[in-house]
Design a protein around this motif. Structure first.
Motif, mmCIF file in Angstrom:
data_model
loop_
_atom_site.group_PDB
_atom_site.id
_atom_site.type_symbol
_atom_site.label_atom_id
_atom_site.label_comp_id
_atom_site.label_asym_id
_atom_site.label_seq_id
_atom_site.Cartn_x
_atom_site.Cartn_y
_atom_site.Cartn_z
ATOM 1 N N ASP A 61 -67.435 -69.016 148.338
ATOM 2 C CA ASP A 61 -67.910 -68.838 149.721
ATOM 3 C C ASP A 61 -67.758 -67.392 150.176
ATOM 4 O O ASP A 61 -68.621 -66.841 150.893
ATOM 5 C CB ASP A 61 -67.147 -69.762 150.674
ATOM 6 C CG ASP A 61 -67.471 -71.237 150.419
ATOM 7 O OD1 ASP A 61 -68.528 -71.495 149.776
ATOM 8 O OD2 ASP A 61 -66.709 -72.094 150.881
ATOM 9 N N SER A 67 -70.528 -65.395 148.616
ATOM 10 C CA SER A 67 -71.795 -65.700 149.269
ATOM 11 C C SER A 67 -71.910 -64.970 150.604
ATOM 12 O O SER A 67 -72.959 -64.422 150.966
ATOM 13 C CB SER A 67 -71.918 -67.203 149.474
ATOM 14 O OG SER A 67 -73.121 -67.518 150.134
ATOM 15 N N LYS A 68 -70.794 -64.941 151.381
ATOM 16 C CA LYS A 68 -70.811 -64.257 152.679
ATOM 17 C C LYS A 68 -71.018 -62.766 152.495
ATOM 18 O O LYS A 68 -71.772 -62.123 153.249
ATOM 19 C CB LYS A 68 -69.517 -64.529 153.422
ATOM 20 C CG LYS A 68 -69.484 -63.886 154.812
ATOM 21 C CD LYS A 68 -68.212 -64.217 155.546
ATOM 22 C CE LYS A 68 -68.218 -63.642 156.945
ATOM 23 N NZ LYS A 68 -68.512 -62.215 157.012
ATOM 24 N N GLU A 94 -72.561 -61.278 150.032
ATOM 25 C CA GLU A 94 -73.961 -61.046 149.636
ATOM 26 C C GLU A 94 -74.899 -61.097 150.852
ATOM 27 O O GLU A 94 -75.831 -60.277 150.969
ATOM 28 C CB GLU A 94 -74.388 -62.080 148.600
ATOM 29 C CG GLU A 94 -73.741 -61.845 147.239
ATOM 30 C CD GLU A 94 -74.080 -62.932 146.238
ATOM 31 O OE1 GLU A 94 -73.973 -62.665 145.022
ATOM 32 O OE2 GLU A 94 -74.454 -64.037 146.674
ATOM 33 N N THR A 95 -74.635 -62.035 151.773
ATOM 34 C CA THR A 95 -75.445 -62.138 152.998
ATOM 35 C C THR A 95 -75.264 -60.910 153.868
ATOM 36 O O THR A 95 -76.234 -60.330 154.394
ATOM 37 C CB THR A 95 -75.053 -63.396 153.777
ATOM 38 O OG1 THR A 95 -75.287 -64.549 152.971
ATOM 39 C CG2 THR A 95 -75.852 -63.509 155.069
ATOM 40 N N ASP A 96 -73.987 -60.498 154.029
ATOM 41 C CA ASP A 96 -73.706 -59.305 154.847
ATOM 42 C C ASP A 96 -74.326 -58.054 154.234
ATOM 43 O O ASP A 96 -74.845 -57.182 154.962
ATOM 44 C CB ASP A 96 -72.195 -59.115 155.001
ATOM 45 C CG ASP A 96 -71.557 -60.192 155.849
ATOM 46 O OD1 ASP A 96 -72.327 -60.904 156.544
ATOM 47 O OD2 ASP A 96 -70.325 -60.323 155.822
ATOM 48 N N LYS A 143 -77.000 -57.899 152.287
ATOM 49 C CA LYS A 143 -78.450 -57.921 152.463
ATOM 50 C C LYS A 143 -78.822 -57.478 153.877
ATOM 51 O O LYS A 143 -79.778 -56.699 154.084
ATOM 52 C CB LYS A 143 -78.978 -59.326 152.200
ATOM 53 C CG LYS A 143 -80.504 -59.411 152.239
ATOM 54 C CD LYS A 143 -80.984 -60.802 151.879
ATOM 55 C CE LYS A 143 -80.693 -61.098 150.415
ATOM 56 N NZ LYS A 143 -81.268 -62.423 150.003
ATOM 57 N N ALA A 144 -78.079 -57.942 154.901
ATOM 58 C CA ALA A 144 -78.346 -57.561 156.292
ATOM 59 C C ALA A 144 -78.118 -56.070 156.494
ATOM 60 O O ALA A 144 -78.898 -55.385 157.185
ATOM 61 C CB ALA A 144 -77.471 -58.371 157.235
ATOM 62 N N SER A 145 -77.069 -55.534 155.869
ATOM 63 C CA SER A 145 -76.770 -54.099 156.010
ATOM 64 C C SER A 145 -77.833 -53.243 155.335
ATOM 65 O O SER A 145 -78.195 -52.164 155.831
ATOM 66 C CB SER A 145 -75.393 -53.796 155.407
ATOM 67 O OG SER A 145 -74.382 -54.384 156.183
#
Length: 390
Positions: A133, A136-137, A139-141, A143-145
């Motif tokens: 988890d 995964s978090k 990777e999400t952060d 991508k947003a950055s």
């Protein structure tokens, strides 16, 4: 029967086409204001010379200057925002991306180690899931950055947005600066001020007339000739012009220009006659004038009051007092004015259609007594009125 009488006059006679019109300036232009406001300066006078690009008048521009100051500040703020996006915000975003990448690498290595422990039964499935988890978090952060970093980069969406705001602010400022030029009204060319429409301190609207100026001090009589007389009008043709209200102020000039087009509405042709510089002050702009375009000149012609000629087109007759009787003499008539030129003729068709007998040409001179033709017939006995002509 007693009859009014007159005598012909021997003089030079000018045959002409008569027309009316008005005085106009040479290549004149009305200067208008492109802005509204109060005139703080009017630097010209009627009749004065003016040079191209000279400032003719100025409007109060304080309100516009305040607007320029505000738009200058708005452009500065927009530029600062743009710089913040493509420099500070972009750099912060790059650092954030690099930081998340490192954290993700560390987290992935940690996951690999714990995966071996899970397979050996050293840790529980829930503990391994927490690591998944966390990865995964991250990777999400990340991508947003990365998206944010790209938007802040030159050409990115946020940078483009701020750039558009800068461009708009710059356009607004340039527009106001361009408007500033409208508050100084300049002469479009060198010439003469023929009419002044404003005064200092006056409040005007956009589009208001400031002055009429002409490229030179020349004036022209612009007259309209009936198209049926077009064949009689030539460039360079002598012409006389005078104020319609004062024929005594007649001046001689010539035809300067003839329009190549007939005005269909009026059936006339526009003709210009230059007013000599020596007489220009006597002919005010828009003054109504009469022009006589000379079509023929006759030396020492016999000229008579037209009312003493019974005429039909270019022929007619006069009555000469001859031994107490009215003698009918056929004449050729030249001219259309109050006075016409006459020449005696013989063999002319009479009004009743009968041929006039061929006799010796009657003599007409300034000595001849011409009788008023109304109610007279050839051979009538007649006496002169004591008071002469009517």
């Amino acid at each position: 029967e007693k009859a009014a009488w007159t005598t012909p006059v021997r003089q030079d006679y000018v045959q002409s086409v008569l027309a009316s019109g008005e005085i106009a300036a040479d290549e004149s232009l009305t200067v208008i204001s492109e802005a509204a406001g109060k005139l703080t300066k009017v630097g010209f006078e009627e009749g004065g010379q003016i040079e191209a690009s000279n400032i003719m008048a100025e409007l109060d521009s304080q309100e516009l200057q305040n607007s320029i100051n505000e738009k200058t500040a708005a452009l500065s703020a927009a530029q600062s925002n743009y710089n913040a996006v493509v420099t500070t915000n972009y750099q912060v975003a790059v650092q954030e991306v690099n930081k998340l990448k490192k954290e993700l690498e560390i987290q992935k290595r940690d996951y690999e180690k714990n995966l071996a422990l899970f397979q050996a039964g050293a840790i529980s499935d829930s503990e391994l899931q927490k690591l998944k988890d966390a990865i995964s978090k991250l990777e999400t952060d990340l991508k947003a950055s990365e998206i944010r970093m790209k938007s802040y980069a030159p050409g990115g969406s946020e940078a483009a947005k701020q750039g558009a705001l800068v461009a708009q602010a710059r356009t607004n400022l340039e527009s106001s600066r361009s408007d500033a030029s409208k508050y100084s009204i300049k002469a479009p060319f060198s010439g003469v001020v023929v009419q002044k429409f404003v005064s200092e301190g006056q409040i005007i609207q956009s589009g208001a007339a400031i002055a009429e100026i002409a490229k030179s001090g020349k004036k022209y009589a612009e007259i309209k000739i009936d198209e049926k007389n077009a064949v009689y009008v030539k460039q360079g043709q002598p012409a006389y012009v005078y104020p319609s209200s004062n024929p005594d102020r007649k001046i001689k000039s010539q035809v300067s220009w003839i329009s190549p087009v007939v005005d269909r509405a009026s059936g006339t042709i526009l003709v210009k006659i230059e007013i000599p510089e020596s007489a220009a002050s006597d002919f005010l702009l828009s003054m109504t004038v009469t022009a006589e375009l000379v079509t023929a000149e006759f030396s020492q012609a016999l000229v008579v009051d037209a009312t003493y000629v019974a005429r039909d087109a270019d022929s007619g007759h006069v009555f000469v007092l001859d031994n107490g009787r009215a003698k009918q003499v056929y004449v050729k008539v030249t001219g259309e004015g109050a006075f016409v030129m006459i020449e005696p003729v013989i063999g002319l068709q009479a009004a009743a259609g009968e041929s006039q007998p061929e006799t010796e040409a009657p003599v007409l001179s300034e000595e001849s007594i011409l009788l008023y033709p109304e109610k007279l017939s050839d051979g009538d006995r007649v006496e002169k009125q004591e008071n002469g002509g009517n």
